[in-house]
Design a protein around this motif. Structure first.
Motif, PDB file in Angstrom:
ATOM      1  N   ASP A 213    -103.628 -40.107  41.881  1.00 40.44           N
ATOM      2  CA  ASP A 213    -104.012 -39.214  42.991  1.00 40.44           C
ATOM      3  C   ASP A 213    -103.341 -37.848  42.919  1.00 40.44           C
ATOM      4  OD1 ASP A 213    -105.527 -41.108  45.301  1.00 40.44           O
ATOM      5  OD2 ASP A 213    -104.376 -42.116  43.747  1.00 40.44           O
ATOM      6  N   PHE A 214    -102.125 -37.773  42.430  1.00 42.89           N
ATOM      7  CA  PHE A 214    -101.443 -36.470  42.318  1.00 42.89           C
ATOM      8  C   PHE A 214    -101.346 -36.023  40.852  1.00 42.89           C
ATOM      9  CE2 PHE A 214     -98.949 -37.920  46.315  1.00 42.89           C
ATOM     10  CZ  PHE A 214    -100.040 -37.611  47.125  1.00 42.89           C
ATOM     11  N   GLY A 215    -102.156 -36.629  39.991  1.00 38.23           N
ATOM     12  CA  GLY A 215    -102.139 -36.230  38.576  1.00 38.23           C
ATOM     13  C   GLY A 215    -100.881 -36.673  37.854  1.00 38.23           C
ATOM     14  N   LEU A 216    -100.200 -37.713  38.369  1.00 38.60           N
ATOM     15  CA  LEU A 216     -98.913 -38.116  37.783  1.00 38.60           C
ATOM     16  C   LEU A 216     -98.958 -39.495  37.129  1.00 38.60           C
ATOM     17  CD1 LEU A 216     -96.595 -36.823  40.659  1.00 38.60           C
ATOM     18  CD2 LEU A 216     -96.804 -35.887  38.360  1.00 38.60           C
ATOM     19  N   ALA A 217    -100.138 -40.106  37.070  1.00 38.17           N
ATOM     20  CA  ALA A 217    -100.205 -41.498  36.596  1.00 38.17           C
ATOM     21  C   ALA A 217     -99.637 -41.664  35.189  1.00 38.17           C
ATOM     22  CB  ALA A 217    -101.647 -41.997  36.659  1.00 38.17           C
ATOM     23  N   THR A 218     -99.989 -40.748  34.281  1.00 42.40           N
ATOM     24  CA  THR A 218     -99.479 -40.886  32.922  1.00 42.40           C
ATOM     25  C   THR A 218     -97.969 -40.656  32.893  1.00 42.40           C
ATOM     26  OG1 THR A 218    -101.576 -40.207  31.960  1.00 42.40           O
ATOM     27  CG2 THR A 218     -99.633 -39.935  30.573  1.00 42.40           C
ATOM     28  N   ALA A 219     -97.514 -39.612  33.567  1.00 44.79           N
ATOM     29  CA  ALA A 219     -96.066 -39.311  33.580  1.00 44.79           C
ATOM     30  C   ALA A 219     -95.294 -40.487  34.172  1.00 44.79           C
ATOM     31  CB  ALA A 219     -95.811 -38.041  34.378  1.00 44.79           C
ATOM     32  N   ASN A 220     -95.817 -41.053  35.275  1.00 44.18           N
ATOM     33  CA  ASN A 220     -95.116 -42.174  35.907  1.00 44.18           C
ATOM     34  C   ASN A 220     -95.111 -43.405  35.002  1.00 44.18           C
ATOM     35  OD1 ASN A 220     -94.641 -40.617  38.161  1.00 44.18           O
ATOM     36  ND2 ASN A 220     -96.468 -41.319  39.239  1.00 44.18           N
ATOM     37  N   THR A 221     -96.229 -43.633  34.308  1.00 40.23           N
ATOM     38  CA  THR A 221     -96.303 -44.793  33.413  1.00 40.23           C
ATOM     39  C   THR A 221     -95.296 -44.644  32.275  1.00 40.23           C
ATOM     40  OG1 THR A 221     -98.626 -45.077  33.976  1.00 40.23           O
ATOM     41  CG2 THR A 221     -97.886 -46.156  31.959  1.00 40.23           C
ATOM     42  N   LEU A 222     -95.213 -43.440  31.722  1.00 40.49           N
ATOM     43  CA  LEU A 222     -94.236 -43.193  30.648  1.00 40.49           C
ATOM     44  C   LEU A 222     -92.818 -43.438  31.155  1.00 40.49           C
ATOM     45  CD1 LEU A 222     -96.011 -42.140  28.371  1.00 40.49           C
ATOM     46  CD2 LEU A 222     -94.598 -40.112  28.313  1.00 40.49           C
ATOM     47  N   THR A 223     -92.558 -42.947  32.369  1.00 44.94           N
ATOM     48  CA  THR A 223     -91.220 -43.134  32.954  1.00 44.94           C
ATOM     49  C   THR A 223     -90.918 -44.622  33.112  1.00 44.94           C
ATOM     50  OG1 THR A 223     -91.513 -41.069  34.152  1.00 44.94           O
ATOM     51  CG2 THR A 223     -89.755 -42.502  34.913  1.00 44.94           C
ATOM     52  N   ALA A 224     -91.914 -45.382  33.596  1.00 47.75           N
ATOM     53  CA  ALA A 224     -91.690 -46.825  33.784  1.00 47.75           C
ATOM     54  C   ALA A 224     -91.349 -47.481  32.451  1.00 47.75           C
ATOM     55  CB  ALA A 224     -92.942 -47.462  34.391  1.00 47.75           C
ATOM     56  N   ILE A 225     -92.043 -47.076  31.398  1.00 44.29           N
ATOM     57  CA  ILE A 225     -91.765 -47.665  30.080  1.00 44.29           C
ATOM     58  C   ILE A 225     -90.378 -47.244  29.602  1.00 44.29           C
ATOM     59  CG2 ILE A 225     -92.471 -47.623  27.649  1.00 44.29           C
ATOM     60  CD1 ILE A 225     -95.350 -47.830  28.726  1.00 44.29           C
ATOM     61  N   GLU A 226     -90.034 -46.000  29.838  1.00 39.89           N
ATOM     62  CA  GLU A 226     -88.685 -45.530  29.472  1.00 39.89           C
ATOM     63  C   GLU A 226     -87.605 -46.368  30.165  1.00 39.89           C
ATOM     64  OE1 GLU A 226     -90.306 -40.949  29.362  1.00 39.89           O
ATOM     65  OE2 GLU A 226     -88.739 -41.469  30.788  1.00 39.89           O
ATOM     66  N   CYS A 227     -87.957 -46.906  31.356  1.00 37.27           N
ATOM     67  CA  CYS A 227     -86.968 -47.674  32.138  1.00 37.27           C
ATOM     68  C   CYS A 227     -87.109 -49.174  31.933  1.00 37.27           C
ATOM     69  CB  CYS A 227     -87.130 -47.369  33.618  1.00 37.27           C
ATOM     70  SG  CYS A 227     -86.871 -45.658  33.990  1.00 37.27           S
ATOM     71  N   GLY A 228     -87.886 -49.601  30.972  1.00 44.39           N
ATOM     72  CA  GLY A 228     -87.905 -51.024  30.632  1.00 44.39           C
ATOM     73  C   GLY A 228     -89.119 -51.816  31.079  1.00 44.39           C
ATOM     74  N   ALA A 229     -90.151 -51.144  31.631  1.00 42.30           N
ATOM     75  CA  ALA A 229     -91.370 -51.908  31.993  1.00 42.30           C
ATOM     76  C   ALA A 229     -91.936 -52.539  30.734  1.00 42.30           C
ATOM     77  CB  ALA A 229     -92.398 -50.987  32.636  1.00 42.30           C
ATOM     78  N   ASN A 230     -92.448 -53.776  30.890  1.00 41.38           N
ATOM     79  CA  ASN A 230     -92.942 -54.515  29.725  1.00 41.38           C
ATOM     80  C   ASN A 230     -94.425 -54.288  29.490  1.00 41.38           C
ATOM     81  OD1 ASN A 230     -90.909 -56.144  31.416  1.00 41.38           O
ATOM     82  ND2 ASN A 230     -90.551 -56.832  29.313  1.00 41.38           N
ATOM     83  N   GLN A 231     -95.087 -53.663  30.440  1.00 40.66           N
ATOM     84  CA  GLN A 231     -96.542 -53.534  30.303  1.00 40.66           C
ATOM     85  C   GLN A 231     -97.060 -52.358  31.133  1.00 40.66           C
ATOM     86  OE1 GLN A 231     -99.330 -57.036  30.253  1.00 40.66           O
ATOM     87  NE2 GLN A 231     -99.616 -56.409  32.383  1.00 40.66           N
ATOM     88  N   ALA A 232     -98.101 -51.717  30.603  1.00 37.92           N
ATOM     89  CA  ALA A 232     -98.739 -50.619  31.354  1.00 37.92           C
ATOM     90  C   ALA A 232    -100.214 -50.936  31.514  1.00 37.92           C
ATOM     91  CB  ALA A 232     -98.571 -49.315  30.600  1.00 37.92           C
ATOM     92  N   HIS A 233    -100.704 -50.809  32.753  1.00 37.64           N
ATOM     93  CA  HIS A 233    -102.149 -50.891  33.001  1.00 37.64           C
ATOM     94  C   HIS A 233    -102.721 -49.495  32.755  1.00 37.64           C
ATOM     95  CE1 HIS A 233    -102.561 -54.611  35.853  1.00 37.64           C
ATOM     96  NE2 HIS A 233    -101.656 -54.832  34.910  1.00 37.64           N
ATOM     97  N   VAL A 234    -103.783 -49.436  31.994  1.00 39.68           N
ATOM     98  CA  VAL A 234    -104.386 -48.148  31.641  1.00 39.68           C
ATOM     99  C   VAL A 234    -105.901 -48.282  31.583  1.00 39.68           C
ATOM    100  CG1 VAL A 234    -102.452 -47.201  30.283  1.00 39.68           C
ATOM    101  CG2 VAL A 234    -104.076 -48.753  29.198  1.00 39.68           C
ATOM    102  N   THR A 235    -106.582 -47.153  31.593  1.00 39.57           N
ATOM    103  CA  THR A 235    -108.039 -47.176  31.407  1.00 39.57           C
ATOM    104  C   THR A 235    -108.420 -46.053  30.441  1.00 39.57           C
ATOM    105  OG1 THR A 235    -108.379 -45.666  33.259  1.00 39.57           O
ATOM    106  CG2 THR A 235    -108.577 -48.011  33.749  1.00 39.57           C
ATOM    107  N   ILE A 236    -109.493 -46.269  29.721  1.00 42.33           N
ATOM    108  CA  ILE A 236    -110.014 -45.196  28.860  1.00 42.33           C
ATOM    109  C   ILE A 236    -110.470 -44.051  29.767  1.00 42.33           C
ATOM    110  CG2 ILE A 236    -111.855 -44.562  27.226  1.00 42.33           C
ATOM    111  CD1 ILE A 236    -109.994 -46.482  25.924  1.00 42.33           C
ATOM    112  N   ASN A 237    -110.135 -42.849  29.362  1.00 40.49           N
ATOM    113  CA  ASN A 237    -110.490 -41.630  30.100  1.00 40.49           C
ATOM    114  C   ASN A 237    -109.848 -41.576  31.480  1.00 40.49           C
ATOM    115  OD1 ASN A 237    -112.035 -40.864  27.965  1.00 40.49           O
ATOM    116  ND2 ASN A 237    -114.020 -41.278  28.910  1.00 40.49           N
ATOM    117  N   GLY A 238    -108.897 -42.497  31.762  1.00 41.87           N
ATOM    118  CA  GLY A 238    -108.260 -42.490  33.084  1.00 41.87           C
ATOM    119  C   GLY A 238    -109.238 -42.838  34.194  1.00 41.87           C
TER     120      GLY A 238
END
Ligand code: KIV
Ligand code: ZN
Length: 511
Positions: A213-238
């Motif tokens: 919603d604020f254009g931060l989904a990719t940045a937040n997902t990267l941050t979660a992975i940097e902090c140890g998240a084991n999985q990211a939900h993603v979609t093609i073309n967002g």
């Protein structure tokens, strides 16, 4: 699984999990994009492509929601893909049974946990939410399903209650804890705090599902992975609800480019898959969409093109080939001589210095008029310059126009074609259209043309302004040519520009 390619990159700020999975939800959350509905066959086609791409898990839909959803889930499961096939379900027996009926072995089960969801949607107490979640997980586990549990609206849920929910669902047997940022309110800073804290409290693998919603989904997902998240939900073309989810291509490429993290994705398929999703859903990507947008590897300004021609890394963070895209050099008002020379070489067009200067001047002039010069335009301009010494085969001898409120606009046109004078009249929706229709009739034995572009500018304002008309026409062999004319009468300028382009197209016939 993943591997880190940049061995030199050992940043102590990264706290990577031992395993990182990519969970694609294009066929579920992506299909929830307003206005998008995929057929069973389309879903099967996309699932196979996602499997080839190498994603670990594919959420194929919400089997309880419709017979088509159930059928596509079943059919995709029967393909025997390498990716794990997953169905969504709420915390109730009917939804879990639908996932079981589709022969799936993995359910993504959710229930709203925030006070907004409890009070206004579910009308359930905190205790009932926990009870419902545990009871459903119990039932799913009893029936052999792997369970990924989502606390819907987790990021707006009271933290102590969220942790209560997670603790209880872990006891009930949840295999994965998903953290949905359902309305995309996280920032990278809050993501860091939240995921680091959740990781320190729970041993169960953590997944993230972030909306954009604020254009931060990719940045937040990267941050979660940097902090140890084991999985990211993603979609093609967002793709996804409202402004969508974290985009698969952005997450995969950013992880690789920034940290050398290789999620074993066949990245060279990213562009074609993005294109397929765009075509099947009707949601085309904007030109400036990272990784897959038309402009992701396009360059126009002289300085950038000069750098790119010497070493593409000067202005590209990754190569277009890495994601199956291609580089485009555009010509326009910022173009430098190097770019033009490289394009002409690419098209095997040899111009002398004088011709080169003229073509360069035309490109700049078109750029100043707001036009971007495509490869076809350049070929037409250069070709025209090469052949400018040749004679014109069609000349305008006479033009009379008739228009009034009561009559259809009509044009009498007289042309000299290869030395023979011919005349005819025809009608159209306006004067230019009528004259063009008459010209088409007169030249039909010589050439068939289509008008592809028509733009008109007024030189120096006022009612007596000169009309400056630029057209691009094409012939039945796909040759294209520009035409240009200036006249104090708009219709005359238009007809002269069209004849100019036709005469240039006729040069192709001679060659
Ligand atoms: O965004 C969301 O909360 C969801 C749930 C179904 C997990 O898509
Ligand atoms: Zn979602």
């Amino acid at each position: 699984m993943y591997s880190v390619k940049n061995e030199f990159f050992k940043n102590e700020k990264l706290n990577l999990a031992d395993e990182i999975y990519l969970f694609d939800t294009t066929l579920r959350d992506g299909e929830q994009t307003p206005g998008v509905a995929l057929t069973v066959d389309e879903k099967i086609q996309i699932a196979s492509k996602l499997d080839n791409l190498g994603v670990d898990k594919i959420e194929v839909g919400f089997p309880a929601s419709s017979p088509g959803e159930s059928e596509s889930a079943k059919k995709i499961k029967s393909l025997g893909l390498n990716s794990t096939v997953i169905g969504l379900g709420r915390c109730n027996k009917k939804d879990i049974d639908a996932v079981l009926d589709a022969d799936l072995e993995y359910i993504h089960m959710f229930i709203g946990t925030s006070s907004l969801h409890r009070d206004y949607k579910l009308k359930m107490s905190k205790e009932s939410v926990i009870y419902k979640a545990m009871e459903s997980i119990d039932y799913a586990k009893d029936h052999g399903l792997a369970v990924e549990f989502s606390a819907e609206d987790a990021t707006r849920t009271e933290k102590d209650f969220l942790y209560d929910v997670y603790e209880n669902v872990v006891v009930a047997g949840a295999d994965f804890l998903n953290v949905p940022d359902t309305v995309g309110v996280l920032t990278p800073l809050f993501t860091r705090e939240l995921i680091t804290d959740i990781k320190s409290h729970f041993k169960t693998p953590i997944s993230v599902h972030f909306h954009n919603d604020f254009g931060l989904a990719t940045a937040n997902t990267l941050t979660a992975i940097e902090c140890g998240a084991n999985q990211a939900h993603v979609t093609i073309n967002g793709m996804g609800e409202r402004t969508g989810n974290a985009s698969l291509e952005e997450v995969v490429v950013a992880l690789y480019a920034a940290y050398g993290i290789d999620l074993n994705i066949n990245t060279s398929q990213l562009y074609s898959l993005s294109d397929l999703i765009g075509r099947l859903t009707g949601v085309k990507m904007p030109v400036n969409k990272p990784i897959v947008g038309d402009n992701a590897f396009s360059h126009e300004s002289g300085i950038h093109v000069h750098g790119i021609l010497n070493n593409s890394s000067t202005y590209e963070p990754i190569s277009p080939e890495f994601v199956g895209h291609s580089r485009k050099i555009y010509l326009g008002k910022h173009t430098g001589a190097n770019a033009l020379k490289s394009k002409l070489t690419e098209f095997h067009i040899d111009l002398n210095q004088n011709q080169f200067d003229k073509v360069f001047g035309q490109i700049k002039a078109l750029g100043d008029r707001g036009k971007c010069v495509t490869d076809d335009d350049l070929k037409a301009i250069a070709w025209t310059e090469l052949n400018s010494a040749r004679e014109t085969r069609i000349k305008l001898i006479g033009l009379n126009l008739f228009y009034d409120d009561d009559i259809v606009p009509t044009a009498n046109v007289e042309l000299e074609i290869d030395g023979v004078v011919k005349k005819t009249s025809n009608s159209g929706v306006g004067s230019v259209d009528a004259a063009l229709n008459a010209i088409r009739l007169l030249i039909q034995d010589t050439i068939e043309i289509e008008l592809e572009e028509y733009s008109i500018d007024a030189i120096n304002g006022g009612t007596d302004a000169l009309a400056d008309v630029f057209v691009i026409s094409s012939d039945s062999n796909g040759n294209r040519s520009t035409g240009h004319a200036i006249n104090d009468d708009i219709v005359m300028a238009s007809i002269l520009a069209i004849l100019d382009s036709i005469n240039k197209l006729l040069l192709f016939q001679k060659s």
